[in-house]
Design a protein around this motif. Sequence first.
Motif, mmCIF file in Angstrom:
data_model
loop_
_atom_site.group_PDB
_atom_site.id
_atom_site.type_symbol
_atom_site.label_atom_id
_atom_site.label_comp_id
_atom_site.label_asym_id
_atom_site.label_seq_id
_atom_site.Cartn_x
_atom_site.Cartn_y
_atom_site.Cartn_z
ATOM 1 N N GLY A 156 0.814 -1.207 0.000
ATOM 2 C CA GLY A 156 0.000 0.000 0.000
ATOM 3 C C GLY A 156 0.844 1.252 0.000
ATOM 4 O O GLY A 156 1.978 1.259 0.505
ATOM 5 N N ILE A 157 0.312 2.336 -0.529
ATOM 6 C CA ILE A 157 1.085 3.582 -0.613
ATOM 7 C C ILE A 157 1.272 4.248 0.746
ATOM 8 O O ILE A 157 2.089 5.157 0.878
ATOM 9 C CB ILE A 157 0.422 4.574 -1.600
ATOM 10 C CG1 ILE A 157 -0.953 5.013 -1.095
ATOM 11 C CG2 ILE A 157 0.345 3.987 -2.993
ATOM 12 C CD1 ILE A 157 -1.558 6.137 -1.918
ATOM 13 N N ASP A 158 0.537 3.770 1.760
ATOM 14 C CA ASP A 158 0.679 4.343 3.105
ATOM 15 C C ASP A 158 1.588 3.508 3.998
ATOM 16 O O ASP A 158 1.676 3.740 5.204
ATOM 17 C CB ASP A 158 -0.699 4.501 3.760
ATOM 18 C CG ASP A 158 -1.441 3.175 3.881
ATOM 19 O OD1 ASP A 158 -0.890 2.127 3.444
ATOM 20 O OD2 ASP A 158 -2.573 3.181 4.400
ATOM 21 N N GLY A 159 2.254 2.517 3.415
ATOM 22 C CA GLY A 159 3.176 1.698 4.188
ATOM 23 C C GLY A 159 2.535 0.504 4.855
ATOM 24 O O GLY A 159 3.224 -0.296 5.495
ATOM 25 N N THR A 160 1.201 0.347 4.741
ATOM 26 C CA THR A 160 0.529 -0.821 5.300
ATOM 27 C C THR A 160 0.299 -1.846 4.194
ATOM 28 O O THR A 160 0.533 -1.588 3.014
ATOM 29 C CB THR A 160 -0.821 -0.447 5.939
ATOM 30 O OG1 THR A 160 -1.704 0.030 4.914
ATOM 31 C CG2 THR A 160 -0.636 0.633 6.993
ATOM 32 N N VAL A 161 -0.183 -3.018 4.605
ATOM 33 C CA VAL A 161 -0.475 -4.088 3.654
ATOM 34 C C VAL A 161 -1.936 -3.978 3.254
ATOM 35 O O VAL A 161 -2.829 -4.133 4.093
ATOM 36 C CB VAL A 161 -0.194 -5.469 4.280
ATOM 37 C CG1 VAL A 161 -0.519 -6.578 3.283
ATOM 38 C CG2 VAL A 161 1.256 -5.570 4.737
ATOM 39 N N TRP A 162 -2.192 -3.694 1.987
ATOM 40 C CA TRP A 162 -3.567 -3.571 1.516
ATOM 41 C C TRP A 162 -4.097 -4.924 1.041
ATOM 42 O O TRP A 162 -3.350 -5.879 0.870
ATOM 43 C CB TRP A 162 -3.633 -2.573 0.360
ATOM 44 C CG TRP A 162 -3.434 -1.136 0.770
ATOM 45 C CD1 TRP A 162 -3.072 -0.673 1.994
ATOM 46 C CD2 TRP A 162 -3.585 0.012 -0.070
ATOM 47 N NE1 TRP A 162 -2.998 0.701 1.991
ATOM 48 C CE2 TRP A 162 -3.295 1.155 0.733
ATOM 49 C CE3 TRP A 162 -3.932 0.210 -1.397
ATOM 50 C CZ2 TRP A 162 -3.346 2.449 0.228
ATOM 51 C CZ3 TRP A 162 -3.977 1.499 -1.910
ATOM 52 C CH2 TRP A 162 -3.695 2.604 -1.103
ATOM 53 N N GLY A 163 -5.413 -4.965 0.830
ATOM 54 C CA GLY A 163 -6.002 -6.207 0.324
ATOM 55 C C GLY A 163 -7.513 -6.257 0.405
ATOM 56 O O GLY A 163 -8.128 -7.223 -0.029
ATOM 57 N N GLY A 164 -8.138 -5.194 0.952
ATOM 58 C CA GLY A 164 -9.600 -5.117 0.982
ATOM 59 C C GLY A 164 -10.023 -3.750 0.506
ATOM 60 O O GLY A 164 -10.530 -2.934 1.279
ATOM 61 N N GLU A 165 -9.830 -3.492 -0.805
ATOM 62 C CA GLU A 165 -9.879 -2.122 -1.320
ATOM 63 C C GLU A 165 -11.083 -1.859 -2.221
ATOM 64 O O GLU A 165 -11.543 -2.748 -2.952
ATOM 65 C CB GLU A 165 -8.596 -1.827 -2.114
ATOM 66 C CG GLU A 165 -7.315 -2.256 -1.426
ATOM 67 C CD GLU A 165 -7.196 -1.744 0.001
ATOM 68 O OE1 GLU A 165 -7.453 -0.549 0.235
ATOM 69 O OE2 GLU A 165 -6.868 -2.555 0.896
ATOM 70 N N PHE A 166 -11.556 -0.615 -2.163
ATOM 71 C CA PHE A 166 -12.588 -0.125 -3.071
ATOM 72 C C PHE A 166 -12.031 1.132 -3.753
ATOM 73 O O PHE A 166 -11.625 2.078 -3.077
ATOM 74 C CB PHE A 166 -13.866 0.248 -2.312
ATOM 75 C CG PHE A 166 -14.563 -0.915 -1.660
ATOM 76 C CD1 PHE A 166 -15.686 -1.494 -2.244
ATOM 77 C CD2 PHE A 166 -14.111 -1.422 -0.443
ATOM 78 C CE1 PHE A 166 -16.344 -2.545 -1.634
ATOM 79 C CE2 PHE A 166 -14.759 -2.477 0.173
ATOM 80 C CZ PHE A 166 -15.873 -3.042 -0.421
ATOM 81 N N PHE A 167 -11.995 1.111 -5.075
ATOM 82 C CA PHE A 167 -11.529 2.273 -5.834
ATOM 83 C C PHE A 167 -12.660 2.788 -6.707
ATOM 84 O O PHE A 167 -13.414 1.996 -7.300
ATOM 85 C CB PHE A 167 -10.353 1.898 -6.740
ATOM 86 C CG PHE A 167 -9.118 1.474 -6.007
ATOM 87 C CD1 PHE A 167 -8.215 2.404 -5.534
ATOM 88 C CD2 PHE A 167 -8.855 0.126 -5.787
ATOM 89 C CE1 PHE A 167 -7.062 2.011 -4.852
ATOM 90 C CE2 PHE A 167 -7.721 -0.282 -5.123
ATOM 91 C CZ PHE A 167 -6.820 0.666 -4.650
ATOM 92 N N LEU A 168 -12.760 4.089 -6.807
ATOM 93 C CA LEU A 168 -13.710 4.708 -7.724
ATOM 94 C C LEU A 168 -12.930 5.209 -8.935
ATOM 95 O O LEU A 168 -11.968 5.979 -8.788
ATOM 96 C CB LEU A 168 -14.446 5.866 -7.052
ATOM 97 C CG LEU A 168 -15.805 6.231 -7.672
ATOM 98 C CD1 LEU A 168 -16.798 5.096 -7.492
ATOM 99 C CD2 LEU A 168 -16.348 7.506 -7.052
ATOM 100 N N TYR A 169 -13.338 4.742 -10.113
ATOM 101 C CA TYR A 169 -12.690 5.152 -11.356
ATOM 102 C C TYR A 169 -13.663 6.007 -12.144
ATOM 103 O O TYR A 169 -14.764 5.567 -12.478
ATOM 104 C CB TYR A 169 -12.289 3.920 -12.169
ATOM 105 C CG TYR A 169 -11.740 4.237 -13.534
ATOM 106 C CD1 TYR A 169 -10.552 4.955 -13.682
ATOM 107 C CD2 TYR A 169 -12.408 3.819 -14.681
ATOM 108 C CE1 TYR A 169 -10.053 5.256 -14.933
ATOM 109 C CE2 TYR A 169 -11.908 4.107 -15.940
ATOM 110 C CZ TYR A 169 -10.722 4.831 -16.068
ATOM 111 O OH TYR A 169 -10.231 5.121 -17.313
ATOM 112 N N ASP A 170 -13.239 7.247 -12.440
ATOM 113 C CA ASP A 170 -14.109 8.191 -13.137
ATOM 114 C C ASP A 170 -13.679 8.428 -14.579
ATOM 115 O O ASP A 170 -14.159 9.358 -15.232
ATOM 116 C CB ASP A 170 -14.150 9.523 -12.387
ATOM 117 C CG ASP A 170 -12.765 10.165 -12.251
ATOM 118 O OD1 ASP A 170 -11.784 9.630 -12.834
ATOM 119 O OD2 ASP A 170 -12.666 11.198 -11.560
#
Length: 904
Positions: A612-626
């Motif tokens: 993740g870009i914040d230094g944590t481990v991501w894996g449960g993500e929601f992104f909005l694409y416009d």
Amino acid sequence: MKSTRFLMTFPVPEHRWSASSEATAATSFARWRIHVTGVVQGIGFRPFVYRIAQKHGLAGWVLNASDGVTLEVQGSNDQLARFWEEFLHHRPPGAVYETLEKTEIPPLALQEPAFQILPSREGGVRQPTIPPDLATCAECLAELRDPTDRRYRYPFINCTHCGPRWSIIEGVPYDRPLTSMKIFAMCRECEREYHNPADRRFHAQPVACPACGPHVELRSESGELLGERETAILLAAQAIRDGRILALKGLGGFQLICDAGSEVAVQTLRQRKRRPDKPFALMMTEDMLRQACEKPSEAVWRWLRSPAAPILLLRRRLPPHSHPGEQNTGDTRSAVSEEQSNQPAVNPAEDSRTENGAYAVANAVAPGNPYLGVMLPYTALHHLLMQAVGRPVVCTSGNLTEEPMAIANDEAFQRLGKIADVFLVHNRPIVRPVDDSVLAEGEAGDVFLIRRARGFAPRPIRLAAKGPVVLATGGHLKNVVGLALDDQAILSAHVGDLDNVLAWEAHRRAVEDLLRFFQAVPEVVACDLHPDYASTRVAEEFAQRLKAPLFRWQHHVVHFAACLAEWETPRSDPAFDGVLEEQPGSVGIEHRETEPLPLPLLGVIWDGTGYGIDGTVWGGEFFLYDGRSFRRVAHLRPFPLPGGEVVVRQPRRSLLGVLTACGLAERELEGPDGLLRSFFTQTEARILLRTVVRGLQCPWTSSVGRLFDAVAALLGLGARISFEGQAAMALQFAAEKAYFASVAMIRTDKPRMSPQAVGETPGSSSMLSVRPFTLTENMPIVLDWQPMIESLVAGVHEGVPRERLAFDFHRQLVHAVLAVAEYFKVQGLMCSGGCFHNQLLRRLLADASRARGMTAWFARRVPPGDGGLALGQIWLTRQVLRGNLTPGRGGVAENVNTQFNEKN
């Protein structure tokens, strides 16, 4: 001079186009130049053109070019019209038209010789026109079984419609001198077939026969010759029946084979291969499959019988007298005893069956798993071996676990000598490793790739636009590398996990192979944002060597982008879609504009881990694409992972982290019925709890994959595991027991459970035994799992069946997705990441989305897991270079709070 360029799609109603509408005007004779790209080399395309041109009395020629096939035809308007109709609608099996350009040119005044096939032409942009390796066709199988045919029982029989392609090609154009078959000089009869346009083997590059082609040998683990040709195959079959392990040199590499009905043989293979639990693939005939597995859907049958011939995940057949909702998860053996299964017999078709008539499949093949990974024999050698063995066999990659597959004889003896007892080898070199592909089915017809390799690679994925040459090195696990040329993305076959030096070398070879084969010089290199991935290091190396820009993309944005690349271009892989068409042989032309995807789109990207870009481990993500940017608008509430990466193989640690974060760890460690008491010693628990408090070797994660692990451990489905995803799979299987039991009740009109409870039409989440996630109001939204975990803990203590708890956990995940989607008022979801290998999760989310008037797109033509990352990296890089994307950090845009506070 008139020129028309078409984009080919499948199928189009016949009345939309007619050959007469394309006929050239006024003159009695006309001449057309046609250039076609796609999968049009190596599948008998030039002979097909030759035959229909001869049939309709046309003059002209056809040749292979580096970027496709070019032909010229001359004749009357009526002759050309009839030729065009057949050219469009009756292409040979395996051919895929991507683009088709037809130009009217001046007819030749001089008398032209009869239609001919000209030598291949170099030059032009190299396009990925080479077909994948294809399963043995029906015509070749008929010859294989015909005692009067000169190729009777020849294990390397092939024609233009089938056989090796990608595994033997050294370069393009696809001609015999540029394949590993160049070392076999054709005999007079094969040469006659090769040069006869009326023959099915006309210009079939791997053409061979027993007199001039490759042959098989059986050797001991020390290399001693035990038998040749027919004798070798029969001795190899007897070795399998005797309970021994065979290393077979297959189409794209070595495979390890043993009797699937023998617990002893399968367990021996597990011990030697160091693979204690992960399911093995099986090879069966259709009759064996019907006995061992539940009836496959029509879509699954089409894939099993397709030229790709992949592995399909099929549900085990229920034992006799089972309840309709029960599933055999491997706890009840439906196989003959070990003593019986290891005894050779005169009639293999009889001794391989159980008392109830089903073929034997040992529990050890897929322990605790209701699914079997099944493929049909796809080479002549497999057919001959299966006929002699007469029972299902384990057929798994020829490697030690976590190592690449062996492809050369000497390499196999060295690396597999401690695994296999005997080796069935041949003398046709394999140019590159090509493992077996794996598919599964979510809801009916939702057949999707888990591993993309044999039968698919190097078939391109069509992109929406052209762009610079991009090299993408993929991820660290389930690695696949990619190359973007023009408007196509070529993905390598599955490379595997990059966890050791041999795997690193295989990854680098895969990169170099793509660049060399297509003679490509990357203008840009793309990789994962994680600094320590082996694929990142290789990308850095190539970018420096080529002096090319390097783009680093956030792992989960890449998953989203791969799904966008697949779905923004209708028929991005028309051959994939063609398998499921009612008339896969039909082809049409379509002019309509592509319907744009409904923006904004919500990406639901769930997997195990990603940087993740914040230094944590991501894996449960929601992104909005416009259409311009990806914004992380929601994620799972983070929790600690005591010990770091070790949690991947210890779900108990994920559970400890979750319970610690919500204040339940002390109670469940010290209470008399504490759920953690059996997982940890008091000393071990105290040490781990201190690491959480102090933040030492304890990263925080928003991973849904790790949440799956925690819940699985909580329900007693796996405190320790031997392969990634094992606990999550067990949780899915437990949930499916409740799901299928519920469906069975509905179908039998038993009013014990409503459709809403099953999930077809989602009702209120409060009716479930597991409490819902809560959503925070700040941006990005945080999905708090604590109420759900507390209710799961209470349910376990109260004795609620774990199958019901597992099923309700899945349904609450779906409700959480719907809640986020409704907040942002989106019309479409894009779902990717390794968690969407879960067939039940896909099924429930698809049903629930339809009920709410939304469309859910799932990764299908490329794997939802890390096998699709290279495609996403290509798409993102191309978008930025075209100025269509605001990249942010690794693809994640900033200022989410400001934008959405103003919006809401």
